[in-house]
Design a protein around this motif. Structure first.
Motif, short mmCIF file in Angstrom:
data_model
loop_
_atom_site.label_atom_id
_atom_site.label_comp_id
_atom_site.label_asym_id
_atom_site.label_seq_id
_atom_site.Cartn_x
_atom_site.Cartn_y
_atom_site.Cartn_z
N SER A 95 0.85 -1.19 0.00
CA SER A 95 0.00 0.00 0.00
C SER A 95 0.88 1.24 0.00
CB SER A 95 -0.91 0.01 1.24
OG SER A 95 -1.55 1.26 1.40
N GLY A 96 0.31 2.35 -0.47
CA GLY A 96 1.03 3.61 -0.45
C GLY A 96 0.90 4.35 0.86
N SER A 97 0.14 3.78 1.81
CA SER A 97 -0.13 4.52 3.05
C SER A 97 1.13 4.76 3.88
CB SER A 97 -1.18 3.79 3.90
OG SER A 97 -0.76 2.50 4.25
N CYS A 98 2.09 3.83 3.80
CA CYS A 98 3.34 4.01 4.56
C CYS A 98 4.14 5.19 4.01
CB CYS A 98 4.16 2.73 4.53
SG CYS A 98 5.67 2.82 5.52
N HIS A 99 4.27 5.27 2.69
CA HIS A 99 5.01 6.38 2.08
C HIS A 99 4.33 7.71 2.37
CE1 HIS A 99 7.91 3.85 0.16
NE2 HIS A 99 7.00 3.20 -0.56
N THR A 100 3.00 7.72 2.34
CA THR A 100 2.26 8.93 2.67
C THR A 100 2.57 9.36 4.10
OG1 THR A 100 0.46 8.38 1.15
CG2 THR A 100 -0.03 9.96 2.90
N ALA A 101 2.55 8.41 5.02
CA ALA A 101 2.81 8.72 6.43
C ALA A 101 4.24 9.21 6.63
CB ALA A 101 2.55 7.48 7.28
N LEU A 102 5.20 8.63 5.93
CA LEU A 102 6.59 9.09 6.04
C LEU A 102 6.72 10.54 5.61
CD1 LEU A 102 8.39 5.91 4.66
CD2 LEU A 102 8.77 6.90 6.93
N THR A 103 5.99 10.91 4.56
CA THR A 103 6.01 12.31 4.10
C THR A 103 5.36 13.22 5.12
OG1 THR A 103 5.93 11.58 1.79
CG2 THR A 103 5.30 13.86 2.23
N LEU A 104 4.22 12.80 5.67
CA LEU A 104 3.53 13.62 6.67
C LEU A 104 4.39 13.83 7.91
CD1 LEU A 104 -0.05 12.00 6.56
CD2 LEU A 104 0.71 14.10 5.43
#
Length: 294
Positions: A95-104
């Motif tokens: 999922s892309g949710s981990c990369h999104t969270a890393l950016t946030l």
């Protein structure tokens, strides 16, 4: 000792109620069912999910909105008095949710540690429990992230399916292969290790499939995890998308096969269930993180 919040998402299989009891914060994952959005553990439970899946509903997964994730982080840091957050989402390979969270997390001045430890469902849940233990042991958010990422591939899930329908629907096998497999009673054994849901073996009959899974765990214990001690060093998990009665039988079967190990029984998360349907059983093995110094 810093006050550290452990946060995960419902791909871990941790329910809102269980999270509350354990002191873990759980971000509910969105599912689109026939175009309508549902949130796992909020307005979507397992029974409803499988009913809709059985009825042929179109089900897709999505990632939580950045706003929802940040709202939770902000509440924990600003209102709940936490100094740091350790956030353990599902594997970045799924999922892309981990990369999104890393950016946030870049906007939180080193107070939010997003762990990309390549896990989902029962192995992700074990990482969350390991993080909780490390918080109790006085480790910092940075230390917990480092340890979990060092150990990220020290886990496997083996799954055998009751139906090939959802692998066909998801494009993982062709309709012809699914038809032949059904006629010949072929049971695929799948493996989740790191980023992918992969084929591990294909045999005729459920009994042989279960034996293949047990043999795979024996191999892991004697080779990949041979230096870990039984009990505290290794965790075994009986997982499933089947009935409670069948789940109890499967857990008992594994207890008899691996008498030196405690067997933890949990359902597979709905994000995995999307691809495999009802009636699946699985076994997972995870290594307890070692002691690392900064």
């Amino acid at each position: 000792m810093k006050k550290i919040a452990v946060v995960t998402d419902s791909n871990s299989g941790i329910t809102q109620k269980e999270g509350e009891a354990l002191g873990i914060y759980v971000v509910p994952m969105p599912f689109y069912i026939d175009g309508q959005v549902y949130y796992e553990g909020i307005n979507l439970d397992r029974e409803t999910f499988f009913e809709k899946q059985d009825q042929g509903a179109e089900i897709t997964t999505s990632q939580p909105s950045p706003g929802d994730v940040m709202d939770l982080w902000d509440r924990l840091l600003e209102k709940e008095g936490y100094e740091e957050i350790v956030y353990i989402p599902m594997s970045s390979g799924l999922s892309g949710s981990c990369h999104t969270a890393l950016t946030l997390a870049e906007d939180y001045d080193g107070r939010v540690y997003v762990v990309d430890n390549q896990r989902i469902s029962v192995t992700q849940k074990q990482s969350v429990m390991d993080a909780l233990q490390m918080v109790e042991d006085g480790k910092s958010g940075a230390q917990i992230k480092k340890i979990l990422e060092i150990e990220k591939l020290e886990a496997s899930i083996y799954i055998t399916l009751d139906t090939l329908k959802y692998l066909k629907k998801g494009g993982r096998i062709t309709p012809a292969a699914a038809a032949i497999g059904t006629v010949l009673n072929l049971k695929p054994v799948l493996q989740i290790q790191g980023e992918k849901l992969d084929a591990y073996a294909k045999v005729r009959g459920e009994k042989k499939a279960r034996k293949i899974m047990k043999d795979a765990v024996h191999k892991d214990l004697s080779q990949r995890f041979k230096e870990a001690m039984a009990g505290d060093g290794i965790k075994l998990h009986a997982a499933h998308t089947t009935t409670d009665e069948e789940a109890v039988k499967w857990a008992k079967d594994l207890m008899e096969e691996f008498p030196s190990y405690e067997i933890v029984s949990d359902p597979l998360s709905l994000s995995v269930s999307c691809h495999i349907g009802r009636g699946a059983v699985a076994v997972a093995v995870t290594k307890v993180p070692g002691n690392y110094e900064e």
